[in-house]
Design a protein around this motif. Structure first.
Motif, PDB file in Angstrom:
ATOM      1  N   PHE A 149       0.785  -1.238   0.000  1.00  0.00           N
ATOM      2  CA  PHE A 149       0.000   0.000   0.000  1.00  0.00           C
ATOM      3  C   PHE A 149       0.818   1.290   0.000  1.00  0.00           C
ATOM      4  CE2 PHE A 149      -3.325  -3.041   0.966  1.00  0.00           C
ATOM      5  CZ  PHE A 149      -4.306  -2.594   0.084  1.00  0.00           C
ATOM      6  N   PRO A 150       2.051   1.321   0.522  1.00  0.00           N
ATOM      7  CA  PRO A 150       2.854   2.520   0.264  1.00  0.00           C
ATOM      8  C   PRO A 150       3.060   2.771  -1.228  1.00  0.00           C
ATOM      9  CG  PRO A 150       3.779   1.290   2.076  1.00  0.00           C
ATOM     10  CD  PRO A 150       2.695   0.434   1.500  1.00  0.00           C
ATOM     11  N   GLY A 151       3.205   1.701  -2.002  1.00  0.00           N
ATOM     12  CA  GLY A 151       3.312   1.841  -3.455  1.00  0.00           C
ATOM     13  C   GLY A 151       2.032   2.355  -4.069  1.00  0.00           C
ATOM     14  N   VAL A 152       0.903   1.879  -3.549  1.00  0.00           N
ATOM     15  CA  VAL A 152      -0.396   2.360  -4.032  1.00  0.00           C
ATOM     16  C   VAL A 152      -0.544   3.852  -3.732  1.00  0.00           C
ATOM     17  CG1 VAL A 152      -2.901   2.157  -3.780  1.00  0.00           C
ATOM     18  CG2 VAL A 152      -1.478   0.094  -3.777  1.00  0.00           C
ATOM     19  N   VAL A 153      -0.133   4.260  -2.527  1.00  0.00           N
ATOM     20  CA  VAL A 153      -0.206   5.675  -2.154  1.00  0.00           C
ATOM     21  C   VAL A 153       0.651   6.515  -3.097  1.00  0.00           C
ATOM     22  CG1 VAL A 153       0.419   7.375  -0.392  1.00  0.00           C
ATOM     23  CG2 VAL A 153      -0.775   5.279   0.269  1.00  0.00           C
ATOM     24  N   GLY A 154       1.890   6.070  -3.352  1.00  0.00           N
ATOM     25  CA  GLY A 154       2.767   6.809  -4.245  1.00  0.00           C
ATOM     26  C   GLY A 154       2.208   6.913  -5.649  1.00  0.00           C
ATOM     27  N   TYR A 155       1.688   5.807  -6.158  1.00  0.00           N
ATOM     28  CA  TYR A 155       1.128   5.788  -7.516  1.00  0.00           C
ATOM     29  C   TYR A 155      -0.096   6.701  -7.599  1.00  0.00           C
ATOM     30  CZ  TYR A 155      -0.695   3.893 -11.916  1.00  0.00           C
ATOM     31  OH  TYR A 155      -1.163   3.752 -13.207  1.00  0.00           O
ATOM     32  N   GLN A 156      -0.981   6.582  -6.630  1.00  0.00           N
ATOM     33  CA  GLN A 156      -2.211   7.366  -6.647  1.00  0.00           C
ATOM     34  C   GLN A 156      -1.939   8.850  -6.419  1.00  0.00           C
ATOM     35  OE1 GLN A 156      -5.073   6.292  -3.624  1.00  0.00           O
ATOM     36  NE2 GLN A 156      -6.798   6.801  -4.947  1.00  0.00           N
ATOM     37  N   LEU A 157      -0.928   9.153  -5.635  1.00  0.00           N
ATOM     38  CA  LEU A 157      -0.582  10.539  -5.344  1.00  0.00           C
ATOM     39  C   LEU A 157      -0.268  11.311  -6.620  1.00  0.00           C
ATOM     40  CD1 LEU A 157      -0.021  12.574  -3.008  1.00  0.00           C
ATOM     41  CD2 LEU A 157       2.362  11.785  -3.077  1.00  0.00           C
ATOM     42  N   LEU A 158       0.398  10.638  -7.576  1.00  0.00           N
ATOM     43  CA  LEU A 158       0.823  11.330  -8.793  1.00  0.00           C
ATOM     44  C   LEU A 158      -0.052  11.037 -10.007  1.00  0.00           C
ATOM     45  CD1 LEU A 158       4.719  11.131  -8.575  1.00  0.00           C
ATOM     46  CD2 LEU A 158       3.160  12.882  -7.733  1.00  0.00           C
ATOM     47  N   SER A 159      -0.722   9.900 -10.028  1.00  0.00           N
ATOM     48  CA  SER A 159      -1.536   9.555 -11.195  1.00  0.00           C
ATOM     49  C   SER A 159      -3.015   9.835 -10.988  1.00  0.00           C
ATOM     50  CB  SER A 159      -1.360   8.072 -11.545  1.00  0.00           C
ATOM     51  OG  SER A 159      -1.999   7.242 -10.578  1.00  0.00           O
ATOM     52  N   GLY A 160      -3.449   9.893  -9.713  1.00  0.00           N
ATOM     53  CA  GLY A 160      -4.863  10.088  -9.412  1.00  0.00           C
ATOM     54  C   GLY A 160      -5.695   8.835  -9.560  1.00  0.00           C
ATOM     55  N   ALA A 161      -5.040   7.680  -9.782  1.00  0.00           N
ATOM     56  CA  ALA A 161      -5.766   6.419  -9.969  1.00  0.00           C
ATOM     57  C   ALA A 161      -5.069   5.305  -9.201  1.00  0.00           C
ATOM     58  CB  ALA A 161      -5.837   6.072 -11.447  1.00  0.00           C
ATOM     59  N   TRP A 162      -5.779   4.193  -9.020  1.00  0.00           N
ATOM     60  CA  TRP A 162      -5.171   3.018  -8.400  1.00  0.00           C
ATOM     61  C   TRP A 162      -4.370   2.249  -9.448  1.00  0.00           C
ATOM     62  CZ3 TRP A 162      -6.260   0.239  -3.528  1.00  0.00           C
ATOM     63  CH2 TRP A 162      -6.817   1.074  -2.565  1.00  0.00           C
ATOM     64  N   PRO A 163      -3.336   1.526  -9.035  1.00  0.00           N
ATOM     65  CA  PRO A 163      -2.609   0.665  -9.984  1.00  0.00           C
ATOM     66  C   PRO A 163      -3.527  -0.428 -10.517  1.00  0.00           C
ATOM     67  CG  PRO A 163      -1.407   0.927  -7.906  1.00  0.00           C
ATOM     68  CD  PRO A 163      -2.786   1.465  -7.683  1.00  0.00           C
ATOM     69  N   PRO A 164      -3.184  -1.046 -11.646  1.00  0.00           N
ATOM     70  CA  PRO A 164      -3.977  -2.171 -12.156  1.00  0.00           C
ATOM     71  C   PRO A 164      -4.089  -3.278 -11.114  1.00  0.00           C
ATOM     72  CG  PRO A 164      -2.375  -1.447 -13.793  1.00  0.00           C
ATOM     73  CD  PRO A 164      -2.057  -0.709 -12.522  1.00  0.00           C
ATOM     74  N   PRO A 165      -5.247  -3.915 -11.010  1.00  0.00           N
ATOM     75  CA  PRO A 165      -5.431  -4.968  -9.997  1.00  0.00           C
ATOM     76  C   PRO A 165      -4.395  -6.084 -10.077  1.00  0.00           C
ATOM     77  CG  PRO A 165      -7.541  -4.339 -10.954  1.00  0.00           C
ATOM     78  CD  PRO A 165      -6.496  -3.632 -11.753  1.00  0.00           C
ATOM     79  N   SER A 166      -3.987  -6.467 -11.295  1.00  0.00           N
ATOM     80  CA  SER A 166      -3.011  -7.551 -11.417  1.00  0.00           C
ATOM     81  C   SER A 166      -1.660  -7.167 -10.826  1.00  0.00           C
ATOM     82  CB  SER A 166      -2.845  -7.956 -12.886  1.00  0.00           C
ATOM     83  OG  SER A 166      -2.470  -6.842 -13.672  1.00  0.00           O
ATOM     84  N   VAL A 167      -1.323  -5.889 -10.856  1.00  0.00           N
ATOM     85  CA  VAL A 167      -0.074  -5.423 -10.240  1.00  0.00           C
ATOM     86  C   VAL A 167      -0.164  -5.557  -8.722  1.00  0.00           C
ATOM     87  CG1 VAL A 167       1.383  -3.405  -9.831  1.00  0.00           C
ATOM     88  CG2 VAL A 167       0.502  -3.857 -12.120  1.00  0.00           C
ATOM     89  N   ILE A 168      -1.308  -5.181  -8.155  1.00  0.00           N
ATOM     90  CA  ILE A 168      -1.492  -5.305  -6.708  1.00  0.00           C
ATOM     91  C   ILE A 168      -1.448  -6.776  -6.288  1.00  0.00           C
ATOM     92  CG2 ILE A 168      -3.100  -4.908  -4.804  1.00  0.00           C
ATOM     93  CD1 ILE A 168      -4.082  -2.429  -6.251  1.00  0.00           C
ATOM     94  N   VAL A 169      -2.055  -7.655  -7.096  1.00  0.00           N
ATOM     95  CA  VAL A 169      -2.030  -9.087  -6.780  1.00  0.00           C
ATOM     96  C   VAL A 169      -0.595  -9.618  -6.838  1.00  0.00           C
ATOM     97  CG1 VAL A 169      -2.736 -11.375  -7.562  1.00  0.00           C
ATOM     98  CG2 VAL A 169      -4.395  -9.509  -7.527  1.00  0.00           C
ATOM     99  N   ALA A 170       0.153  -9.254  -7.895  1.00  0.00           N
ATOM    100  CA  ALA A 170       1.540  -9.713  -8.031  1.00  0.00           C
ATOM    101  C   ALA A 170       2.378  -9.246  -6.848  1.00  0.00           C
ATOM    102  CB  ALA A 170       2.136  -9.198  -9.342  1.00  0.00           C
ATOM    103  N   ALA A 171       2.222  -7.978  -6.479  1.00  0.00           N
ATOM    104  CA  ALA A 171       2.973  -7.450  -5.344  1.00  0.00           C
ATOM    105  C   ALA A 171       2.555  -8.133  -4.044  1.00  0.00           C
ATOM    106  CB  ALA A 171       2.762  -5.945  -5.239  1.00  0.00           C
ATOM    107  N   GLY A 172       1.255  -8.442  -3.910  1.00  0.00           N
ATOM    108  CA  GLY A 172       0.770  -9.144  -2.728  1.00  0.00           C
ATOM    109  C   GLY A 172       1.335 -10.549  -2.614  1.00  0.00           C
TER     110      GLY A 172
END
Length: 281
Positions: A149-172
């Motif tokens: 989720f720190p990565g999600v925060v960083g991505y969303q902070l600059l892009s305004g969107a959540w990362p693709p779900p498959s990226v979150i699953v891979a990281a998880g």
């Protein structure tokens, strides 16, 4: 105010990169220009994910793991054993260092609320009741999605969107493997304290096999986003799991485990460089 040196030890500085690394990778992935990487908002969360957030995770862990830690040689010789009389000061330190970041974030950046709430939920209830996920085999590893989720925060902070779900699953999957591997050196202490983990349930060898499978699956899922670099990274961790089989049999796994943070930092650097190269160069 508790002693700052004590709080620093509890926060495990050698593990700080586990939160800070995903954050800066998320920033690189979410930015459209290098000028976006250095703002007061990015610096604000960089400070948070370096010290206060790590103190939150490991401080709560030390408070609720006190009985187990008394049996754990790793805690006595390699980390910091927090005695019960220091728990109140530690709680105060966690609140004093986290609230000045979390309250302004909720007020001035409400779009990050969901990602921050998820980070806090998994961080707190990994160790704390009523869930105490770390004592529920398999769930314990799944809860280590908190490091994503720190990565999600960083991505969303600059892009305004959540990362693709498959990226979150891979990281998880990656973080679940990281947790399961880290639980293996604690098998003896956890058994003495009656704590159940993925490693106590599955044993060292099956746990290592599960780790290898999780790393391989994470690498496959990340290929569409990282390209070929996913293959050598995933292969390196699978080979590490195979080497750990021999290390455990020879009683030397803890020596290999001590190198694990260095290996993870190197992998994180490669990951960041690959993302940055593909976007900015």
């Amino acid at each position: 105010m508790p002693d700052l040196g004590f709080l620093l030890k509890v926060s495990r500085p050698r593990f700080w990169f586990y939160l800070f690394g995903p954050y800066i990778v998320g920033l690189a992935a979410g930015a459209s220009d290098t000028s976006e990487l250095v703002t007061w908002q990015t610096a604000f969360f960089a400070l948070y994910f370096l010290f206060p957030a790590n103190l939150l995770i490991y401080g709560i862990n030390d408070i609720f793991d006190h009985e187990t830690d008394n049996f754990n040689e790793k805690k006595v010789e390699y980390e910091t054993l927090v005695e019960r009389e220091n728990h109140r000061n530690l709680i105060f330190g966690i609140l004093a260092l986290n609230l000045p970041f979390l309250i302004p974030a909720v007020i001035f950046m409400p779009e990050l609320l969901a990602a921050l709430a998820a980070f806090l939920f998994f961080s707190v209830f990994y160790s704390a009741p009523p869930i105490r996920a770390k004592s529920i085999p398999l769930v314990d590893s799944a809860f280590n999605v908190l490091y994503v989720f720190p990565g999600v925060v960083g991505y969303q902070l600059l892009s305004g969107a959540w990362p693709p779900p498959s990226v979150i699953v891979a990281a998880g999957l990656w973080t679940a493997a990281m947790h399961a591997y880290s639980a293996i050196p604690d098998i003896g202490a956890d058994n003495l304290a009656g704590v159940r983990t993925i490693a106590t349930l599955c044993g060292p060898y099956l746990t290592l096999a599960i780790c290898a499978a999780l790393y391989a699956a994470a690498a496959v899922l990340s290929i569409p986003y990282l390209g070929f670099v996913s293959v050598p990274l995933g292969s390196a961790y699978v080979l590490l799991m195979l080497a750990s089989v021999w290390s455990y049999r020879s009683g030397r796994l803890f020596k290999l485990y001590r190198a694990f943070p260095i290996i993870n930092v190197a992998a994180g650097f490669i990951l960041f460089w690959e993302v940055a190269m593909s976007k900015f160069f």
